[in-house]
Scaffold this active site. Structure first.
Site, PDB file in Angstrom:
ATOM      1  N   GLY A  78       0.839  -1.198   0.000  1.00 54.53           N
ATOM      2  CA  GLY A  78       0.000   0.000   0.000  1.00 54.53           C
ATOM      3  C   GLY A  78       0.868   1.241   0.000  1.00 54.53           C
ATOM      4  CB  VAL A 102       9.251  10.943   5.445  1.00 55.72           C
ATOM      5  CG1 VAL A 102       9.290  10.270   6.788  1.00 55.72           C
ATOM      6  CG2 VAL A 102      10.197  10.246   4.470  1.00 55.72           C
ATOM      7  CB  ALA A 106       7.596  18.402  -0.028  1.00 63.15           C
ATOM      8  CE  LYS A 136       7.898  22.106  -2.663  1.00 61.93           C
ATOM      9  NZ  LYS A 136       8.388  20.728  -2.810  1.00 61.93           N
ATOM     10  N   PRO A 150      11.813  28.231  -7.507  1.00 66.92           N
ATOM     11  CG  PRO A 150      11.523  30.039  -8.980  1.00 66.92           C
ATOM     12  CD  PRO A 150      12.582  29.138  -8.381  1.00 66.92           C
ATOM     13  CB  VAL A 193       3.635 -12.133   0.041  1.00 66.98           C
ATOM     14  CG1 VAL A 193       4.148 -13.190  -0.936  1.00 66.98           C
ATOM     15  CG2 VAL A 193       2.570 -11.270  -0.614  1.00 66.98           C
ATOM     16  CG  LEU A 248      10.194   3.977  -1.485  1.00 67.72           C
ATOM     17  CD1 LEU A 248      10.145   3.802   0.028  1.00 67.72           C
ATOM     18  CD2 LEU A 248      11.141   5.105  -1.871  1.00 67.72           C
ATOM     19  CB  THR A 301      11.913  13.911  -7.343  1.00 66.00           C
ATOM     20  OG1 THR A 301      12.967  13.368  -6.527  1.00 66.00           O
ATOM     21  CG2 THR A 301      12.337  15.266  -7.875  1.00 66.00           C
ATOM     22  CB  ILE A 338       4.898  11.950  -4.609  1.00 70.24           C
ATOM     23  CG1 ILE A 338       4.836  11.428  -3.159  1.00 70.24           C
ATOM     24  CG2 ILE A 338       3.512  11.973  -5.224  1.00 70.24           C
ATOM     25  CD1 ILE A 338       3.979  12.264  -2.238  1.00 70.24           C
TER      26      ILE A 338
END
Length: 506
Positions: A12, A47, A50, A78, A96, A185, A333, A344, A346
């Site tokens: 998940g 975590v 952002a 943001k 920016p 699993v 991951l 970066t 997400i």
């Protein structure tokens, strides 16, 4: 009638639930039947708080209402990232989400800015960026829809609670027909002829069969790595940080519409303001500081009361050489990891999910689809890698060994070429595909201290006086309009129905 492709997602967290909600929202039930296996006993990294502006595109693609998502995840807005002490101790610049100025005389703004600087008219390039000007004043508003307006030249993303975001996506996905299976699993069944995954056997005794398996099991890479042995390309030689500590604190009165990254003696510290708390962490290299020293440094450098003990995270920077191997696709991951210096993580998940949908297979999986998927994902990781290395390599710090090491290390040829072209005449790469547009490169290159020695000859098509006048007009327009914007806290409270806006002390 041919049955739908059976898709099984393992894991998940943000990656698993982004994949799940996208598949059940975009594809039809006759195209795929999606199941997700996760265990409440297995934690997630959690975590990734952002994001980048592309997150808005993902939410729109799957039909998520922005204000509702922000309320459910305690999100804030943001406008970019502030970098402190990266170029040298005492330096401070913003990356920016938006442009610097506007083209003058048929060339990008920064060529005229360089021309003016070389002629003795130096100025802070950040003053010409609407996003930077607003961030520095803790202001926020939505960009104007009129693309000719000064206040249309920026974009925005979110800070949010990653755990709450995954929980919210789970509700959405299950509400649209996804089946979630609670369990761990035990082992993986393989086709003895093809080597493809055929089923996942759970500790409960249940067997989950599938045609396509999505590995969102995190750093473990249970399917892509442990089962199919897809190689991992290690980038530690360029990105030496291999550990992080994360700790939440009470919400700070410094309610910024930007992420803050502060370079420290063995890495960097993040600060992310949410509605209900502030996220903090120290990303560091174990080769240059001990875990205990890192924890002491982080806890002594907070601007609010800690709400928990620091959570340790270990990682390696790099990526799989083939995120799509056989009938398994690694997302999140399990596919790779690059430290969250430019938020970066997400985004890379989103890119993989969108590529999966665009290249979604039928029952017979064409190897050409896998090759194209891997090409797209590899390209994204490689571009982000170079951009992150840029921050470390282009520094003038001499107070800690990690900065001397990074300044002197050999860098990828692709990045070396970018630095040489920019130093010569301000040339910035423009990608058809891949993250980070010219304004992003410009902000970091200049912010880290690299000033071009020349500019594009077309800049001379207008007189220097006219160029300076247009630059002053733009800077004044940005400043005047930003002064009339509401505060970030006010907009969050009004739009998201969240916390009350913080009031300035007398």
């Amino acid at each position: 009638m041919q049955r739908p492709l059976r898709v099984v997602i393992l894991g998940g967290g943000t990656a698993g639930w982004m994949t799940a909600v996208a598949l059940v929202s975009v594809l039809k039930p006759h195209q795929c039947a999606v199941q997700l296996i996760e265990s409440d006993d297995i934690g997630t990294v959690g975590v990734g708080e952002a994001t980048l502006p592309q997150m808005r595109d993902f939410n729109a693609m799957v039909g998520i209402l922005e204000s509702e998502m922000m309320r459910r995840t305690n999100a804030t807005f943001k406008l970019g990232i502030e970098f402190r002490d990266w170029g040298f101790l005492g330096s401070d610049y913003h990356h920016p989400f938006g442009a610097h100025g506007k083209p003058i005389g048929g060339v990008a703004f920064h060529h005229q800015w360089t021309r003016a600087r070389l002629a003795g008219h130096d100025s802070d390039i950040g003053e010409y960026s609407y996003a930077i000007a607003a961030a520095r004043r803790n202001r926020f508003d939505f960009p104007a829809e009129d693309h000719q307006a000064v206040n249309s030249t920026y974009n925005f993303a979110y800070h949010f609670d990653a755990g709450l975001y995954a929980r919210y996506l789970r509700e959405v996905a299950e509400g649209r027909g996804l089946r979630r299976i609670e369990g761990k699993v035990r082992d993986v069944g393989l086709n003895p002829q093809t080597g493809d995954i055929t089923e996942l056997r759970l500790e409960s005794g249940e067997t989950v069969e599938g045609d396509l398996f999505i590995d969102c099991s995190g750093f473990r890479g249970m399917l892509i790595g442990q089962t199919l042995n897809s190689p991992f390309e290690d980038w530690t030689r360029w990105l030496p940080c291999d550990r992080a500590l994360a700790v939440p604190t009470e919400r700070s009165e410094d309610f910024t519409p930007y992420t803050r990254s502060t370079a420290l003696e063995a890495g960097w510290q993040w600060r992310i303001p949410l509605q209900h708390r502030t996220g903090n962490g120290y990303v560091y290299s174990s080769a240059f500081i001990s875990d205990d020293e890192a924890a002491t440094r982080l806890m002594g450098n907070l601007d609010g009361k800690p709400l928990a003990d620091p959570k340790p995270i270990r990682f390696r920077s790099g990526r799989r050489t083939a995120s799509w191997t056989r009938n398994c696709i690694a997302i999140g991951l399990a596919s790779g990891f690059l430290e969250p210096l430019e938020s970066t993580s997400i985004y890379l998940t989103q890119v993989a999910v969108q590529a999966l949908i665009q290249l979604f297979p039928d029952r017979a999986i064409d190897p050409a689809l896998a090759r194209e998927f891997n090409r797209r994902v590899d390209n994204e990781y490689d571009r982000v890698r170079d951009f992150l290395i840029l921050h470390y390599h282009l520094n003038r710090r001499d107070d800690a060994e990690i900065w001397r090491h990074c300044r002197e290390m050999e860098i990828p040829d692709s990045l070396a070429e970018t630095l040489a072209l920019f130093a010569h005449r301000g040339h910035i790469p423009q990608y058809k595909d891949g993250l980070f547009s010219p304004p992003s490169w410009l902000s970091v290159l200049v912010g880290q201290g690299l000033s071009p020695s020349g500019y594009h000859p077309l800049a001379d098509a207008v007189s220097l006086e006219d160029a300076l006048e247009e630059m002053r007009w733009w800077r004044d327009q940005v400043s005047d309009r930003v002064e009339r914007m509401p505060s970030h806290a006010e907009v969050v409270a009004d739009y998201c129905g969240g916390a009350e806006p913080l009031r300035a002390q007398a």
